[in-house]
Motif scaffolding. Structure first.
Motif, PDB file in Angstrom:
ATOM      1  N   MET A   1      20.858 -54.036 100.516  1.00 18.97           N
ATOM      2  CA  MET A   1      22.117 -54.222 101.206  1.00 18.97           C
ATOM      3  C   MET A   1      23.279 -54.292 100.209  1.00 18.97           C
ATOM      4  O   MET A   1      24.317 -53.721 100.448  1.00 18.97           O
ATOM      5  N   ILE A   2      23.068 -55.031  99.117  1.00 13.76           N
ATOM      6  CA  ILE A   2      24.121 -55.154  98.102  1.00 13.76           C
ATOM      7  C   ILE A   2      24.372 -53.820  97.421  1.00 13.76           C
ATOM      8  O   ILE A   2      25.514 -53.461  97.141  1.00 13.76           O
ATOM      9  N   VAL A   3      23.301 -53.061  97.187  1.00 11.61           N
ATOM     10  CA  VAL A   3      23.430 -51.756  96.545  1.00 11.61           C
ATOM     11  C   VAL A   3      24.248 -50.820  97.425  1.00 11.61           C
ATOM     12  O   VAL A   3      25.119 -50.087  96.941  1.00 11.61           O
ATOM     13  N   LEU A   4      23.990 -50.850  98.720  1.00  7.85           N
ATOM     14  CA  LEU A   4      24.738 -50.016  99.659  1.00  7.85           C
ATOM     15  C   LEU A   4      26.224 -50.383  99.652  1.00  7.85           C
ATOM     16  O   LEU A   4      27.090 -49.498  99.627  1.00  7.85           O
ATOM     17  N   SER A   5      26.520 -51.660  99.614  1.00  6.06           N
ATOM     18  CA  SER A   5      27.917 -52.113  99.568  1.00  6.06           C
ATOM     19  C   SER A   5      28.594 -51.639  98.292  1.00  6.06           C
ATOM     20  O   SER A   5      29.758 -51.223  98.308  1.00  6.06           O
ATOM     21  N   LEU A   6      27.882 -51.706  97.181  1.00  3.51           N
ATOM     22  CA  LEU A   6      28.423 -51.253  95.909  1.00  3.51           C
ATOM     23  C   LEU A   6      28.713 -49.754  95.941  1.00  3.51           C
ATOM     24  O   LEU A   6      29.780 -49.311  95.503  1.00  3.51           O
ATOM     25  N   ILE A   7      27.790 -48.980  96.474  1.00  2.84           N
ATOM     26  CA  ILE A   7      27.982 -47.523  96.564  1.00  2.84           C
ATOM     27  C   ILE A   7      29.171 -47.197  97.453  1.00  2.84           C
ATOM     28  O   ILE A   7      30.008 -46.349  97.104  1.00  2.84           O
ATOM     29  N   ILE A   8      29.279 -47.860  98.584  1.00  7.51           N
ATOM     30  CA  ILE A   8      30.409 -47.618  99.502  1.00  7.51           C
ATOM     31  C   ILE A   8      31.732 -47.962  98.824  1.00  7.51           C
ATOM     32  O   ILE A   8      32.715 -47.216  98.936  1.00  7.51           O
ATOM     33  N   SER A   9      31.775 -49.067  98.088  1.00  6.26           N
ATOM     34  CA  SER A   9      33.025 -49.453  97.438  1.00  6.26           C
ATOM     35  C   SER A   9      33.414 -48.480  96.328  1.00  6.26           C
ATOM     36  O   SER A   9      34.584 -48.159  96.146  1.00  6.26           O
ATOM     37  N   ILE A  10      32.429 -47.967  95.602  1.00  3.47           N
ATOM     38  CA  ILE A  10      32.720 -46.979  94.554  1.00  3.47           C
ATOM     39  C   ILE A  10      33.225 -45.679  95.170  1.00  3.47           C
ATOM     40  O   ILE A  10      34.195 -45.081  94.685  1.00  3.47           O
ATOM     41  N   VAL A  11      32.608 -45.243  96.248  1.00  6.08           N
ATOM     42  CA  VAL A  11      33.068 -44.025  96.937  1.00  6.08           C
ATOM     43  C   VAL A  11      34.491 -44.227  97.461  1.00  6.08           C
ATOM     44  O   VAL A  11      35.346 -43.343  97.332  1.00  6.08           O
ATOM     45  N   ALA A  12      34.775 -45.389  98.012  1.00  9.83           N
ATOM     46  CA  ALA A  12      36.119 -45.670  98.518  1.00  9.83           C
ATOM     47  C   ALA A  12      37.140 -45.656  97.384  1.00  9.83           C
ATOM     48  O   ALA A  12      38.258 -45.148  97.547  1.00  9.83           O
ATOM     49  N   LEU A  13      36.779 -46.196  96.238  1.00 12.90           N
ATOM     50  CA  LEU A  13      37.668 -46.191  95.082  1.00 12.90           C
ATOM     51  C   LEU A  13      37.960 -44.767  94.613  1.00 12.90           C
ATOM     52  O   LEU A  13      39.109 -44.409  94.323  1.00 12.90           O
ATOM     53  N   ILE A  14      36.928 -43.938  94.578  1.00 18.04           N
ATOM     54  CA  ILE A  14      37.110 -42.536  94.176  1.00 18.04           C
ATOM     55  C   ILE A  14      37.995 -41.799  95.171  1.00 18.04           C
ATOM     56  O   ILE A  14      38.908 -41.061  94.781  1.00 18.04           O
ATOM     57  N   LEU A  15      37.769 -42.015  96.448  1.00 12.55           N
ATOM     58  CA  LEU A  15      38.603 -41.361  97.467  1.00 12.55           C
ATOM     59  C   LEU A  15      40.056 -41.830  97.382  1.00 12.55           C
ATOM     60  O   LEU A  15      40.987 -41.024  97.534  1.00 12.55           O
TER      61      LEU A  15
END
Length: 72
Positions: A1-15
């Motif tokens: 769950m934490i890994v998924l949150s981290l991936i989503i936040s990194i993708v959001a930062l890139i976007l």
């Protein structure tokens, strides 16, 4: 769950970065704004310190000054 949150936040930062650069922003402009924010923060810190110093003097009372200052 934490890994998924981290991936989503990194993708959001890139976007967000891609949207910023597409709208005409640049890395240099972003750096300048961060530096300006630092100057603004320092100015705000100094003003707050001055206000707190004045407030302390009013609450505690200013130290009594000598009636006859030394001359010489």
């Amino acid at each position: 769950m934490i890994v998924l949150s981290l991936i989503i936040s990194i993708v959001a930062l890139i976007l967000a970065y891609l949207a910023y650069t597409k709208s005409g922003g640049s890395v240099e402009e972003m750096k300048r704004k961060v530096e300006d924010l630092g100057v603004t923060t320092e100015t705000l810190r100094r003003k707050t310190a001055d206000i707190l110093e004045n407030l302390e003097k009013k609450i505690r009372g200013e130290e009594k000054k000598p009636e006859n200052p030394p001359q010489g």
